[in-house]
Design an enzyme around this catalytic site. Structure first.
Site, PDB file in Angstrom:
ATOM      1  N   THR A  89       1.470   7.024   0.655  1.00  0.00           N
ATOM      2  CA  THR A  89       0.709   5.932   0.042  1.00  0.00           C
ATOM      3  C   THR A  89       1.073   5.728  -1.423  1.00  0.00           C
ATOM      4  O   THR A  89       1.565   6.654  -2.082  1.00  0.00           O
ATOM      5  CB  THR A  89      -0.808   6.259   0.117  1.00  0.00           C
ATOM      6  OG1 THR A  89      -1.568   5.134  -0.322  1.00  0.00           O
ATOM      7  CG2 THR A  89      -1.170   7.446  -0.751  1.00  0.00           C
ATOM      8  N   THR A 106      -6.795   6.863   6.326  1.00  0.00           N
ATOM      9  CA  THR A 106      -6.540   5.852   5.308  1.00  0.00           C
ATOM     10  C   THR A 106      -7.907   5.437   4.759  1.00  0.00           C
ATOM     11  O   THR A 106      -8.938   5.726   5.363  1.00  0.00           O
ATOM     12  CB  THR A 106      -5.801   4.615   5.870  1.00  0.00           C
ATOM     13  OG1 THR A 106      -6.627   3.999   6.874  1.00  0.00           O
ATOM     14  CG2 THR A 106      -4.464   4.985   6.499  1.00  0.00           C
ATOM     15  N   GLY A 107      -7.906   4.756   3.629  1.00  0.00           N
ATOM     16  CA  GLY A 107      -9.179   4.359   3.031  1.00  0.00           C
ATOM     17  C   GLY A 107      -9.504   5.210   1.815  1.00  0.00           C
ATOM     18  O   GLY A 107      -8.620   5.865   1.248  1.00  0.00           O
ATOM     19  N   GLY A 167      -9.896   7.775  -0.514  1.00  0.00           N
ATOM     20  CA  GLY A 167      -9.479   9.169  -0.489  1.00  0.00           C
ATOM     21  C   GLY A 167     -10.519  10.126  -1.029  1.00  0.00           C
ATOM     22  O   GLY A 167     -10.665  11.252  -0.541  1.00  0.00           O
ATOM     23  N   ARG A 180      -4.219  10.122 -11.001  1.00  0.00           N
ATOM     24  CA  ARG A 180      -5.208  10.275  -9.918  1.00  0.00           C
ATOM     25  C   ARG A 180      -4.481  10.625  -8.608  1.00  0.00           C
ATOM     26  O   ARG A 180      -3.481  10.018  -8.255  1.00  0.00           O
ATOM     27  CB  ARG A 180      -5.995   8.984  -9.747  1.00  0.00           C
ATOM     28  CG  ARG A 180      -6.998   8.978  -8.575  1.00  0.00           C
ATOM     29  CD  ARG A 180      -6.431   8.342  -7.327  1.00  0.00           C
ATOM     30  NE  ARG A 180      -7.451   8.162  -6.279  1.00  0.00           N
ATOM     31  CZ  ARG A 180      -7.166   7.782  -5.041  1.00  0.00           C
ATOM     32  NH1 ARG A 180      -5.924   7.541  -4.681  1.00  0.00           N
ATOM     33  NH2 ARG A 180      -8.123   7.641  -4.143  1.00  0.00           N
ATOM     34  N   VAL A 181      -4.992  11.596  -7.895  1.00  0.00           N
ATOM     35  CA  VAL A 181      -4.423  11.978  -6.601  1.00  0.00           C
ATOM     36  C   VAL A 181      -5.481  11.739  -5.535  1.00  0.00           C
ATOM     37  O   VAL A 181      -6.629  12.156  -5.686  1.00  0.00           O
ATOM     38  CB  VAL A 181      -3.988  13.465  -6.617  1.00  0.00           C
ATOM     39  CG1 VAL A 181      -3.576  13.921  -5.223  1.00  0.00           C
ATOM     40  CG2 VAL A 181      -2.839  13.661  -7.604  1.00  0.00           C
ATOM     41  N   GLY A 182      -5.091  11.071  -4.475  1.00  0.00           N
ATOM     42  CA  GLY A 182      -6.025  10.790  -3.384  1.00  0.00           C
ATOM     43  C   GLY A 182      -5.955  11.838  -2.291  1.00  0.00           C
ATOM     44  O   GLY A 182      -5.514  12.980  -2.514  1.00  0.00           O
ATOM     45  N   ASP A 183      -6.373  11.448  -1.096  1.00  0.00           N
ATOM     46  CA  ASP A 183      -6.409  12.396   0.025  1.00  0.00           C
ATOM     47  C   ASP A 183      -5.047  12.579   0.694  1.00  0.00           C
ATOM     48  O   ASP A 183      -4.796  13.618   1.322  1.00  0.00           O
ATOM     49  CB  ASP A 183      -7.424  11.918   1.076  1.00  0.00           C
ATOM     50  CG  ASP A 183      -7.137  10.504   1.576  1.00  0.00           C
ATOM     51  OD1 ASP A 183      -6.606   9.681   0.787  1.00  0.00           O
ATOM     52  OD2 ASP A 183      -7.435  10.209   2.745  1.00  0.00           O
ATOM     53  N   THR A 222      -2.663   2.665   2.892  1.00  0.00           N
ATOM     54  CA  THR A 222      -1.916   3.912   3.140  1.00  0.00           C
ATOM     55  C   THR A 222      -1.291   3.781   4.519  1.00  0.00           C
ATOM     56  O   THR A 222      -1.721   2.964   5.324  1.00  0.00           O
ATOM     57  CB  THR A 222      -2.908   5.110   3.160  1.00  0.00           C
ATOM     58  OG1 THR A 222      -3.543   5.219   1.891  1.00  0.00           O
ATOM     59  CG2 THR A 222      -2.256   6.431   3.489  1.00  0.00           C
ATOM     60  N   SER A 232       0.796  -1.229   0.000  1.00  0.00           N
ATOM     61  CA  SER A 232       0.000   0.000   0.000  1.00  0.00           C
ATOM     62  C   SER A 232       0.826   1.274   0.000  1.00  0.00           C
ATOM     63  O   SER A 232       0.265   2.365  -0.095  1.00  0.00           O
ATOM     64  CB  SER A 232      -0.911   0.004   1.233  1.00  0.00           C
ATOM     65  OG  SER A 232      -0.152   0.121   2.411  1.00  0.00           O
TER      66      SER A 232
END
Ligand code: GLY
Length: 359
Positions: A222, A255-256, A258, A232-235, A204, A84
């Site tokens: 992460t 985590t999880g 985003g 793609r960009v997460g949180d 993450t 991850s």
């Protein structure tokens, strides 16, 4: 009482007592000042037990809290067995690993982040340098890689053979209307098998710490959503979403999924909850409820109206209380507190059904 006002402290202590807080007596645990922890308190996601141990050891030796948490998560970023994060993380849909990370340093109110960065194992260290050596907060893609190169980071292929096999399994089984022929599960690695069976995963690591002076820092890092669309960009690299630190209040991370965390400014929401007097656990739960309220798209909901995905928040307050909560039960979080490093059960909104793969 240091930076917390007496009123803030009494409110948060009352809320903590009402919620059955995990730290029974802040006053008893402190060294004469009831507003501060007696030793380091470090929280992390469940994959961060080595991070909490490392960070606490460094803080006890006098290290800055940000140096400590980054050194802690570096262990996991460099571990090819963690799918991850960093080296060995699951790749995007093209089979290329792209990393996101952010850091915040409470005492100096500074932040740094990188997103969609390729070829560098320790995204958190690059994020720290963005904070320390630029006037920017977030650098992405090629720019992040070039910045890391300028600082002498070694470039490597982050895609391990195990992660490649999981990606190939996903790709070959996506559709029976393309030219890829589906295979069986890739190898005898239990975790690889479990991941190959999932449609997506958002693993993450977050790690936040407070020292006995009440100074806080945090980091989130992460490889993001598995098989994501490139770019793609997460949180995790978004300040206020995957990470937030306020040196007067506390620190939080997530985590999880985003996309769900970004929409409610998750970590910032948790810290604001603590500022209003909620315990860390209750602040995490309040933010999770907001995620549930704002998840209205049918494709994201199960038949009973609950989210198909999971999100977890982790938090530590300036006075050393800590907590973690998830949408779905059976989650844990890593914590170093009271001189002990361990996993603790996370609070949750819903009991996880047996054999629930989506959540
Ligand atoms: N929380 C990690 C991600 O969504 O990328």
């Amino acid at each position: 009482m240091n930076e917390l006002t007496r009123r803030d402290f009494l409110q948060s202590a009352a809320a903590a007592t009402a919620a059955g807080a995990l730290v029974p007596s802040i006053a008893a645990a402190s060294n004469g000042d009831p507003g501060l922890p007696s030793g380091p308190v470090v929280v992390s996601s469940a994959n961060g037990l080595r991070a909490t141990e490392k960070a606490a050891t460094m803080i006890r030796s006098g290290a800055d809290t940000l140096d400590a948490v980054v050194a802690g998560v570096n262990i996991v970023e460099e571990d090819p067995e963690d799918y991850s994060v960093g080296y060995g993380g699951l790749p995007n849909e093209d089979g290329v690993v792209e990393l996101d990370s952010s850091v915040m340093h409470g005492p100096s109110c500074r932040a740094g982040a990188v997103a969609a960065m390729r070829n560098i194992k320790t995204a958190s260290s690059v994020a720290k340098l963005v904070m320390q050596r630029t006037d920017h907060v977030l650098i992405v893609g090629q720019g992040a890689l070039r910045f890391a190169r300028a600082h002498g980071f070694e470039e490597v292929n982050l895609l391990t053979d195990k992660a490649r096999k999981i990606w190939l399994h996903w790709k070959e089984n996506l559709s029976d209307r393309d030219d890829w022929i589906g295979t069986e599960v890739p190898d005898d690695d239990a975790q690889a098998n479990a991941l190959a069976a999932l449609p997506f995963t958002y693993g993450t690591i977050n790690c936040c710490a407070v020292n006995p002076s009440g100074d806080l820092s945090g980091v989130t890092t992460t490889s993001g959503l598995s098989f994501k669309i490139p770019g793609r960009v997460g949180d995790s690299p978004i300040i206020g979403a995957g990470l937030y630190v306020d040196n007067k209040v506390g620190a939080a991370g997530s985590t999880g999924r985003g996309e769900a965390v970004i929409k409610i400014c998750g970590a910032h929401t948790v810290v604001e909850g603590m500022r209003q007097g909620l315990s860390p656990t209750d602040a995490c739960m309040a933010a999770l409820r907001r995620i549930v309220e704002t998840t209205t798209e049918k494709r994201l909901l199960r038949d009973d109206g609950r989210p198909k995905f999971d999100v977890k928040f982790y938090a530590v307050s300036k006075d050393g209380r800590h907590g973690g909560a998830a949408i779905w039960s059976k989650a844990q979080y890593a914590v170093y507190a009271d001189g002990r490093n361990r996993l603790e059960p996370a609070e949750y909104l819903y009991e996880r059904p047996e054999k629930d793969k989506d959540a």
